[in-house]
Write an enzyme that holds these catalytic residues in place. Sequence first.
Site, PDB file in Angstrom:
ATOM      1  N   TRP A 100       1.123  -1.560   6.277  1.00  0.00           N
ATOM      2  CA  TRP A 100       1.983  -0.439   6.654  1.00  0.00           C
ATOM      3  C   TRP A 100       1.436   0.267   7.892  1.00  0.00           C
ATOM      4  CZ3 TRP A 100       6.498  -1.248   5.078  1.00  0.00           C
ATOM      5  CH2 TRP A 100       6.756  -1.750   3.801  1.00  0.00           C
ATOM      6  N   ASP A 172       1.126   8.877   6.458  1.00  0.00           N
ATOM      7  CA  ASP A 172       2.073   8.133   5.637  1.00  0.00           C
ATOM      8  C   ASP A 172       1.529   8.212   4.208  1.00  0.00           C
ATOM      9  OD1 ASP A 172       3.606   6.347   4.238  1.00  0.00           O
ATOM     10  OD2 ASP A 172       3.306   4.658   5.606  1.00  0.00           O
ATOM     11  N   LYS A 196       8.501   5.432  -4.416  1.00  0.00           N
ATOM     12  CA  LYS A 196       7.262   5.119  -5.121  1.00  0.00           C
ATOM     13  C   LYS A 196       6.931   6.182  -6.153  1.00  0.00           C
ATOM     14  CE  LYS A 196       6.532   1.950  -1.783  1.00  0.00           C
ATOM     15  NZ  LYS A 196       6.457   1.771  -0.341  1.00  0.00           N
TER      16      LYS A 196
HETATM   17  C1  PLP Z   1       6.600   1.331   0.833  1.00  0.00           C
HETATM   18  C2  PLP Z   1       5.843   1.862   1.957  1.00  0.00           C
HETATM   19  C3  PLP Z   1       6.404   2.011   3.237  1.00  0.00           C
HETATM   20  C4  PLP Z   1       7.802   1.563   3.560  1.00  0.00           C
HETATM   21  O1  PLP Z   1       8.713   2.460   3.043  1.00  0.00           O
HETATM   22  P1  PLP Z   1      10.274   2.313   3.311  1.00  0.00           P
HETATM   23  O2  PLP Z   1      10.793   3.541   2.645  1.00  0.00           O
HETATM   24  O3  PLP Z   1      10.712   1.043   2.666  1.00  0.00           O
HETATM   25  O4  PLP Z   1      10.506   2.299   4.776  1.00  0.00           O
HETATM   26  C5  PLP Z   1       5.645   2.560   4.236  1.00  0.00           C
HETATM   27  N1  PLP Z   1       4.378   2.938   4.008  1.00  0.00           N
HETATM   28  C6  PLP Z   1       3.800   2.817   2.803  1.00  0.00           C
HETATM   29  C7  PLP Z   1       2.385   3.269   2.609  1.00  0.00           C
HETATM   30  C8  PLP Z   1       4.509   2.280   1.739  1.00  0.00           C
HETATM   31  O5  PLP Z   1       3.929   2.145   0.539  1.00  0.00           O
END
Ligand code: PLP
Length: 361
Positions: A100, A172, A196
């Site tokens: 990511w 993030d 998540k």
């Molecule tokens: C799942 C995830 C993403 C991607 O998220 P989307 O909502 O599908 O764009 C980005 N960063 C992390 C750390 C993730 O776990």
Amino acid sequence: MTVYNFSAGPAVLPTPVLEQAQSEFTDYQGSGMSVMELSHRSSFFDAIIKDAKKRLRELMNIPDNYHILFLQGGASLQFSMVPLNLAQNKKALYVNTGSWSKKAIGAAKMLDNVAVEVIASSEEDNFTYIPDITPDMIDQDAAYLHITTNNTIVGTAFQTIPDAGKVPIVADMSSNILANDYNVEDFGIIYAGAQKNIGPAGLTVVIIRDDLLGLCEVNEPMLDYKIHTEANSLYNTPPTFAIYIAQLVFKWLQDLGGLPEILKQDQEKAQLLYDAIEKSSIFTSPVRQDSRSITNIPFVTGDEELDKKFNAEALAAGFENLKGHRSVGGMRASLYNAFPKEGVTALVAFMEKFEKENGGA
Ligand SMILES: *Cc1c(COP(=O)(O)O)cnc(C)c1O
């Protein structure tokens, strides 16, 4: 058969939340309409979105000089919105701790007028640890330092947030928002895809410090934090149903005792599984001890055939979505807030049984 859902995302949601949504699915609070049918400008929805923001602010202790935005486009759109809004004609610093992070770095690099610098990486060791970040590594003229607080795929997490001086930290936090003891004031921006640890897919939460609004000319209204802030996340139609479920999840967390209590439960769940892995003669964790995540826990046998056998038998026994990410292999248990402790106990017992049957000491 009881099913335990170890999915990394979209992930398990609290049963009481699903049941409440079900009970008012066709008639939201006497309106005679489903939440999905309500205008996003109605007083019903206005109350939902305001309450959701208020509860998130309380849960995370978000100070008044931070705005909460409910956007769309996933965490992935933030990979582009962050540099567009903050770093045009400037330098942006990144820590590369996994897939990511790499995607975030890649998106920033696509912008011609952003100078991307990766100041630390654990790629040479398959991202199995979080690199040390010291103040001398941070160029104080940079627009921001981007980190991925929890690396969903490899199962690492920042245990403490680096000191970046006056450079804002952009995080993030998709896979460990509401499952950490970080301090919001240590960040300039926090963003997270909801699917998540918050609610259904389709909602992205952004928490942004007031002084970071309007720094660059964005010229694309949907990509401009300032426009979304001024419109209170109602510049266009927001993902109303996802926001409603998030509101219920926030309430559920508060009723459980808030973050300190939920974090205690998360740590207990993770400890149960890490202890089982440590004790085991066939399972190991690929992640360095000081960098381990409590929300995403990969483990492997080191033998692909044995991993396959374990995954097949686990699936047949009701352990859903345990198969590891294709880049790591083996297994991965995602233990988000809504994942029940009984599920971890059941998994540990299953692992012990499997070990006995498959030549473990
Ligand atoms: C799942 C995830 C993403 C991607 O998220 P989307 O909502 O599908 O764009 C980005 N960063 C992390 C750390 C993730 O776990």
